[in-house]
Design an enzyme around this catalytic site. Structure first.
Site, PDB file in Angstrom:
ATOM      1  N   HIS A   1       0.959  -1.142  -0.034  1.00  0.00           N
ATOM      2  CA  HIS A   1      -0.135   0.316  -0.072  1.00  0.00           C
ATOM      3  C   HIS A   1       1.255   0.810   0.233  1.00  0.00           C
ATOM      4  CE1 HIS A   1      -3.091  -2.693   1.148  1.00  0.00           C
ATOM      5  NE2 HIS A   1      -3.863  -1.450   1.456  1.00  0.00           N
TER       6      HIS A   1
ATOM      7  N   ASN B   1       7.697  -3.473   2.898  1.00  0.00           N
ATOM      8  CA  ASN B   1       6.947  -3.409   3.831  1.00  0.00           C
ATOM      9  C   ASN B   1       6.109  -3.475   5.017  1.00  0.00           C
ATOM     10  OD1 ASN B   1       3.554  -2.655   2.791  1.00  0.00           O
ATOM     11  ND2 ASN B   1       3.832  -5.127   2.737  1.00  0.00           N
TER      12      ASN B   1
END
Length: 233
Positions: free
Chosen positions: A85, A116
């Site tokens: 994201h 991440n």
């Protein structure tokens, strides 16, 4: 003549992109060439953190992108890279629909799992904590992948290019109108470092590395000094 801001995220400027995608809580500039977001802009609302909905986890293609340039879940399957994201799910908790939009593939870029799930997530958490401070009235953030033209390129799936680095630039404004900018450039690889401040840099360097102009509506001698300053959180 400069076009007025149409979205709250663009108050301090907006970089260029092949396609601009407005969402309920963030804005995406998409790259047809790289098959992923070129950048993502958001306003991080401290008050909104009092509301929390269940994480939707509904990853899906964005049908607003022409099919030939669109990334899909299949591109990431078995690649070894996370669907990272740019605007985190945890920043869009006011409604199920708002949270669901963060799972559009236009908000995803191939991130090394170590990045991440560790440093990048820690940096996202820190930005939310800044927004909760009593003297901070606004927090803006822009994030995106960086592609190093001096290095070989790798791809996953159907021509989704793996970024060499990721950047995040966080702009805060306090109750007296003072602006600070915290910027970070982090390699897209396994990282032993546990403090994201080790990757702190300055706005002008991110612009040089990414080919994007950040916070372009801010001008003047004070701002120019700010864009050349390394500020740690």
């Amino acid at each position: 003549m400069e076009i007025p801001s149409l979205f709250r995220e663009t108050r301090y400027g907006m970089p260029t992109a092949d396609q601009i995608l407005p969402n309920r809580n963030y804005l995406i500039g998409y790259s047809y060439l790289f098959r992923q977001p070129r950048w993502a802009m958001q306003v991080i609302d401290g008050e909104a953190q009092d509301v929390s909905v269940e994480r939707q986890d509904c990853f899906r293609p964005d049908l607003r992108i022409p099919e030939v340039f669109r990334s899909t879940l299949a591109d990431y399957r078995g690649s070894g890279y996370d669907r990272g994201h740019l605007v985190p799910s945890a920043d869009s908790n006011s409604s199920r629909l708002e949270n669901s939009e963060t799972f559009l593939m236009t908000n995803m870029a191939p991130q090394h799992p170590d990045l991440n799930r560790k440093i990048w997530r820690m940096l996202e958490d820190k930005a939310r904590k800044i927004a909760l401070k009593e003297d901070i009235v606004e927090v803006y953030a822009i994030s995106g992948p960086v592609f190093d033209l001096t290095k070989p390129f790798s791809k996953i799936g159907d021509d989704v290019v793996i970024p060499h680095e990721f950047f995040k630039s966080i702009l805060t404004e306090d109750s007296k109108g003072k602006i600070k900018i915290y910027s970070f450039l982090i390699p897209n690889e396994e990282i032993d470092v546990t403090d994201f401040n080790d990757f702190a840099t300055y706005v002008n360097y991110i612009e040089f590395r990414s080919g994007l102009e950040l916070w372009s509506r801010l001008n003047g001698p004070t701002i120019e000094k700010l864009k050349k300053k390394v500020q740690k959180i």
